[in-house]
Design an enzyme around this catalytic site. Structure first.
Site, PDB file in Angstrom:
ATOM      1  N   SER A  90      -7.028  -2.881   6.822  1.00 32.47           N
ATOM      2  CA  SER A  90      -6.867  -2.623   8.357  1.00 32.47           C
ATOM      3  C   SER A  90      -7.179  -2.842   8.748  1.00 32.47           C
ATOM      4  O   SER A  90      -8.306  -3.656   9.538  1.00 32.47           O
ATOM      5  CB  SER A  90      -6.842  -1.233   8.078  1.00 32.47           C
ATOM      6  OG  SER A  90      -7.849  -0.728   8.007  1.00 32.47           O
ATOM      7  N   ASP A 136      -3.106  -4.991   5.962  1.00 26.40           N
ATOM      8  CA  ASP A 136      -2.527  -3.999   5.784  1.00 26.40           C
ATOM      9  C   ASP A 136      -1.932  -3.629   7.322  1.00 26.40           C
ATOM     10  O   ASP A 136      -3.099  -3.089   8.418  1.00 26.40           O
ATOM     11  CB  ASP A 136      -2.877  -2.899   5.333  1.00 26.40           C
ATOM     12  CG  ASP A 136      -2.671  -2.205   4.861  1.00 26.40           C
ATOM     13  OD1 ASP A 136      -1.148  -1.889   4.332  1.00 26.40           O
ATOM     14  OD2 ASP A 136      -2.814  -1.378   4.501  1.00 26.40           O
ATOM     15  N   ASP A 189       3.263  -4.140  10.762  1.00 23.19           N
ATOM     16  CA  ASP A 189       3.954  -3.011  10.884  1.00 23.19           C
ATOM     17  C   ASP A 189       5.042  -2.753  12.097  1.00 23.19           C
ATOM     18  O   ASP A 189       4.417  -2.726  13.599  1.00 23.19           O
ATOM     19  CB  ASP A 189       3.448  -1.968  10.739  1.00 23.19           C
ATOM     20  CG  ASP A 189       3.631  -0.806  10.960  1.00 23.19           C
ATOM     21  OD1 ASP A 189       5.376  -0.764  10.474  1.00 23.19           O
ATOM     22  OD2 ASP A 189       3.000   0.466  10.451  1.00 23.19           O
ATOM     23  N   HIS A 197       4.712   1.748  -0.452  1.00 23.92           N
ATOM     24  CA  HIS A 197       2.950   2.265   1.100  1.00 23.92           C
ATOM     25  C   HIS A 197       3.227   3.486   0.442  1.00 23.92           C
ATOM     26  O   HIS A 197       3.350   4.370  -0.043  1.00 23.92           O
ATOM     27  CB  HIS A 197       2.872   1.933   2.041  1.00 23.92           C
ATOM     28  CG  HIS A 197       3.059   0.084   3.192  1.00 23.92           C
ATOM     29  ND1 HIS A 197       2.380   0.109   4.231  1.00 23.92           N
ATOM     30  CD2 HIS A 197       3.654  -0.865   2.250  1.00 23.92           C
ATOM     31  CE1 HIS A 197       2.062  -1.240   3.865  1.00 23.92           C
ATOM     32  NE2 HIS A 197       2.742  -2.044   3.050  1.00 23.92           N
ATOM     33  N   GLY A 198       1.908   3.892   0.634  1.00 27.13           N
ATOM     34  CA  GLY A 198       1.034   5.200   0.199  1.00 27.13           C
ATOM     35  C   GLY A 198       1.468   5.964  -0.870  1.00 27.13           C
ATOM     36  O   GLY A 198       1.874   6.804  -0.858  1.00 27.13           O
ATOM     37  N   ALA A 199       1.074   5.583  -1.554  1.00 30.61           N
ATOM     38  CA  ALA A 199       1.178   5.501  -2.836  1.00 30.61           C
ATOM     39  C   ALA A 199      -0.132   5.477  -3.923  1.00 30.61           C
ATOM     40  O   ALA A 199       0.096   5.112  -5.703  1.00 30.61           O
ATOM     41  CB  ALA A 199       1.760   4.350  -3.871  1.00 30.61           C
ATOM     42  N   ASP A 216      -5.011   3.052  -1.008  1.00 31.98           N
ATOM     43  CA  ASP A 216      -6.600   3.149  -0.586  1.00 31.98           C
ATOM     44  C   ASP A 216      -7.276   4.730  -0.620  1.00 31.98           C
ATOM     45  O   ASP A 216      -8.090   4.603  -0.848  1.00 31.98           O
ATOM     46  CB  ASP A 216      -5.799   3.153   0.803  1.00 31.98           C
ATOM     47  CG  ASP A 216      -7.058   3.034   1.806  1.00 31.98           C
ATOM     48  OD1 ASP A 216      -8.566   3.054   1.825  1.00 31.98           O
ATOM     49  OD2 ASP A 216      -6.793   3.018   3.366  1.00 31.98           O
TER      50      ASP A 216
END
Length: 315
Positions: free
Chosen positions: A50, A82, A104, A216-218, A261
């Site tokens: 990130s 990321d 993004d 994402h966010g998984a 993450d």
């Protein structure tokens, strides 16, 4: 051995109905834990960085440690940016040797997102680097990404096709109900698999066969890690992630890359808290960081084997 792009990884994943794990890295112990877990499971893996991690460790240090992991393990490893916020950050990472980048632009209006993503794609492709982009907005907080639940928007299938056509992006992160952070669902967990299927069907109809989708966010927000954290002084109440069965279903569809993450953060914190509580006279960083590395390796091996299904993807 050298770093690879994600292209062949995703081709094999789509055909094999599994996903490649994309794990966020910040330091040596996390890199060692992830890559040794992947080696033990004979799995390809994506290490992603990130903007905050770039600031914390620096691209040169991260690239050097990842190169060491490639030499140690001999597995296929992609180094990925990321949530890249702008072309300047993308350029910095490509110049440092990253093989994959994500831009993004999901917080921009649609036309601006298209234009900025196309600019990144043109720059990266000219240098042999693949690009991921995002359409739709995930709720939650992760480093510099902060989206309120009321501002989250699901990915429109028709818009996804137009976006891929106009930008030439290599993979697409979609919003189907996941969110960043440790508090993903207030009520019952739900992912919009019908929306995911429609996105894939429409892409296929326009000639984008086996197009890789990213989730994402998984993170599952593993109960064991949360329990250990709280047992040793943390206050992580009401944390809830994506159930493993939902992640496995997504892997069996078009999802070829799943980002994790929060699970790593919780796991490392759990191991460090436990070590320091059980060793009150200890002050050697190798003690608590070594325990954290062991804990994370076991955690990542479980993700690869039981959730992602990418074991033996190196064969």
């Amino acid at each position: 051995m050298a770093l690879v792009t994600t292209s062949k990884m995703f081709e094999k994943a789509f055909e094999g109905k599994y996903a490649i794990g994309a794990f966020n890295i910040n330091n040596m112990e996390i890199i060692q834990a992830i890559t040794r877990a992947a080696k033990a499971q004979n799995s390809a893996v994506i290490l992603q960085v990130s903007k905050s991690a770039l600031k914390f460790a620096g691209p040169g240090y991260l690239k050097g440690m990842v190169d060491a992991a490639v030499a140690e393990t001999g597995i296929d490893i992609a180094l990925h940016l990321d949530h890249g916020p702008d072309l300047e950050t993308v350029k910095e990472c490509i110049e440092a040797g990253f093989t994959s980048v994500m831009f993004d632009g999901s917080h921009f209006d649609y036309e601006t997102n298209v234009a900025k993503t196309k600019e990144v794609v043109d720059y990266a492709h000219a240098r042999g680097v693949v690009v991921e982009a995002e359409l739709g907005q995930l709720a939650g907080i992760e480093d510099d990404v902060n989206v309120a639940h009321e501002n989250a928007t699901f990915t429109d299938p028709d818009q996804a096709v137009d976006f891929v056509k106009r930008t030439g992006v290599d993979s697409l992160a979609v919003a189907i109900g996941t969110s960043h952070g440790a508090y993903k669902f207030k009520g019952e967990a739900r992912l919009d698999f019908d929306r995911l299927a429609k996105i894939t069907e429409k892409l296929e109809a326009e000639g984008f066969r086996n197009y890789p989708i990213v989730l994402h966010g998984a993170s599952a927000v593993d109960a064991k890690s949360v329990e250990i954290c709280n047992q040793y002084g943390a206050q992580i109440d009401g944390a809830k992630g994506v159930p493993n069965d939902m992640l496995r279903k997504a892997c069996s569809m078009a999802v070829c890359k799943i980002n994790m993450d929060t699970d790593l953060r919780l796991g490392m914190t759990a191991a460090v808290r436990r070590y320091l509580a059980e060793n009150p006279k200890g002050f050697d960083p190798r003690g608590y960081l070594g325990d954290a590395r062991t804990y994370l390796q076991e955690l990542v091996e479980g993700k690869i084997k039981d959730v992602l299904g990418s074991t033996d993807s190196m064969n």
